[in-house]
Motif scaffolding. Sequence first.
Motif, PDB file in Angstrom:
ATOM      1  N   ASP A 315      18.906  23.588  42.007  1.00 44.68           N
ATOM      2  CA  ASP A 315      19.199  22.267  42.337  1.00 44.68           C
ATOM      3  C   ASP A 315      19.828  22.179  43.808  1.00 44.68           C
ATOM      4  OD1 ASP A 315      19.943  19.464  42.575  1.00 44.68           O
ATOM      5  OD2 ASP A 315      20.562  19.615  40.217  1.00 44.68           O
ATOM      6  N   GLU A 316      19.294  21.401  44.633  1.00 48.32           N
ATOM      7  CA  GLU A 316      20.086  21.033  45.980  1.00 48.32           C
ATOM      8  C   GLU A 316      21.468  20.770  45.803  1.00 48.32           C
ATOM      9  OE1 GLU A 316      19.514  18.307  49.920  1.00 48.32           O
ATOM     10  OE2 GLU A 316      18.284  17.805  48.265  1.00 48.32           O
ATOM     11  N   LYS A 317      22.112  20.089  44.963  1.00 45.73           N
ATOM     12  CA  LYS A 317      23.435  19.941  44.633  1.00 45.73           C
ATOM     13  C   LYS A 317      24.118  21.110  44.479  1.00 45.73           C
ATOM     14  CE  LYS A 317      22.717  15.264  42.797  1.00 45.73           C
ATOM     15  NZ  LYS A 317      22.937  14.200  41.494  1.00 45.73           N
ATOM     16  N   LYS A 318      23.657  22.132  43.869  1.00 48.56           N
ATOM     17  CA  LYS A 318      24.286  23.234  43.549  1.00 48.56           C
ATOM     18  C   LYS A 318      24.019  24.455  44.618  1.00 48.56           C
ATOM     19  CE  LYS A 318      23.594  23.044  38.695  1.00 48.56           C
ATOM     20  NZ  LYS A 318      23.194  23.849  37.641  1.00 48.56           N
ATOM     21  N   ASP A 320      25.499  24.471  47.642  1.00 52.94           N
ATOM     22  CA  ASP A 320      26.725  24.900  48.326  1.00 52.94           C
ATOM     23  C   ASP A 320      27.888  25.670  47.697  1.00 52.94           C
ATOM     24  OD1 ASP A 320      25.838  23.250  50.518  1.00 52.94           O
ATOM     25  OD2 ASP A 320      26.863  21.415  49.652  1.00 52.94           O
TER      26      ASP A 320
END
Length: 374
Positions: A315-318, A320
């Motif tokens: 997931d793009e949110k994860k 970082d």
Amino acid sequence: MNELEKRSFYSFVGLYLLSSFLFVLFSGYWYYSAQKNSLESTTYYKMNHIADKLSGLIINAQMQGKTLHLPNEDGFEYMLIPSSETGAYKLGYYEKNGYKVLVSDAPQKHLNIKYVVVKTKRYFQQLKQLQKSVLMVMGVSFLLIMLISFILSKLFMKPVHQRMEQIESFIQDVSHELNTPITALKMSASRAIKKEVYDKNILTNISISTKQLESIYKSLTFLNFKQKEQEAEDVNLKDLLLQTLSYYSELTEAKDINIKTELEDVNMRIIPSRAELLFSNLLSNAIKYSMPQTTITIKMNADSFIIEDEGVGIDEKKLDEIFEMYKRQSDIAGGFGVGLNIVKQICDANGIKITVSSEIGKGTTFTLFFKSMK
């Protein structure tokens, strides 16, 4: 909070409150003593001033032959003692019957007055008020410190609590990760004993399970802060990567995963076990999150190393936070969230820049740049 957190919390609060209480106590005592001495001096000089003023009036009245007029002094009482009644008085400044008393012989027997006696209760009234004020300020200060200590303790315990949760989760994940290969080893060994024939499938299962245990052991060993420091060597990364691919060949065959490579010889000065752990974690991660009958593409040249899978993606949110300790990319596969953190530590220690790109359902690509990007 668990028992350890509670002990830490109460120990911190207790130590903070004890040290703060002693600080407030000593500060209050010091302030009270300083103010008391100041009040004592002020009272003495005020009474001495009154005695001198009265004496001056007495002397002037006799010398000028005028009637003696004495003023009122608010908060102070005074008496003029004739020469015939001096037996009950002694010169000086002292306490007597709840009064501060000053006896002065400044009149020098003018108008037959030997002593001027000045006395007041104001000193004790002001001292009592000072005590109340100091105690009130100390009480309010300590209540405020108690509130601050509680807030600080909560703030102090918050990262500890988070770390404890991470460690507890880590232990559970490690236990789960260890349980899987151990169970497989037990079942394979049991089957082999019953069949009395060691066929290829049984040996493959034993080999895969053993390698899974070894991989977990290497990761845990790296995380051991007391490990002995090793010396860096000139390492051919291509040779080491091929060894790692061979090491995981049974697992890729078991999942029917195709490995596609484009490799060039690359030499780097690095601790060999670190380089092996770097490739091992990236490869095992790619295998773990890849579906059967997919391809993992690996490329390496003098500038970079790229490993691309066709797995579940991140997931793009994860993205970082995937390199943080105990953070797992997905709950689809097992793991205890230290592999990518180890990868990041090794890259940082050797001046390697690492980037990641991913798309859910299509796969993930990790790129290691051996030379800093300009």
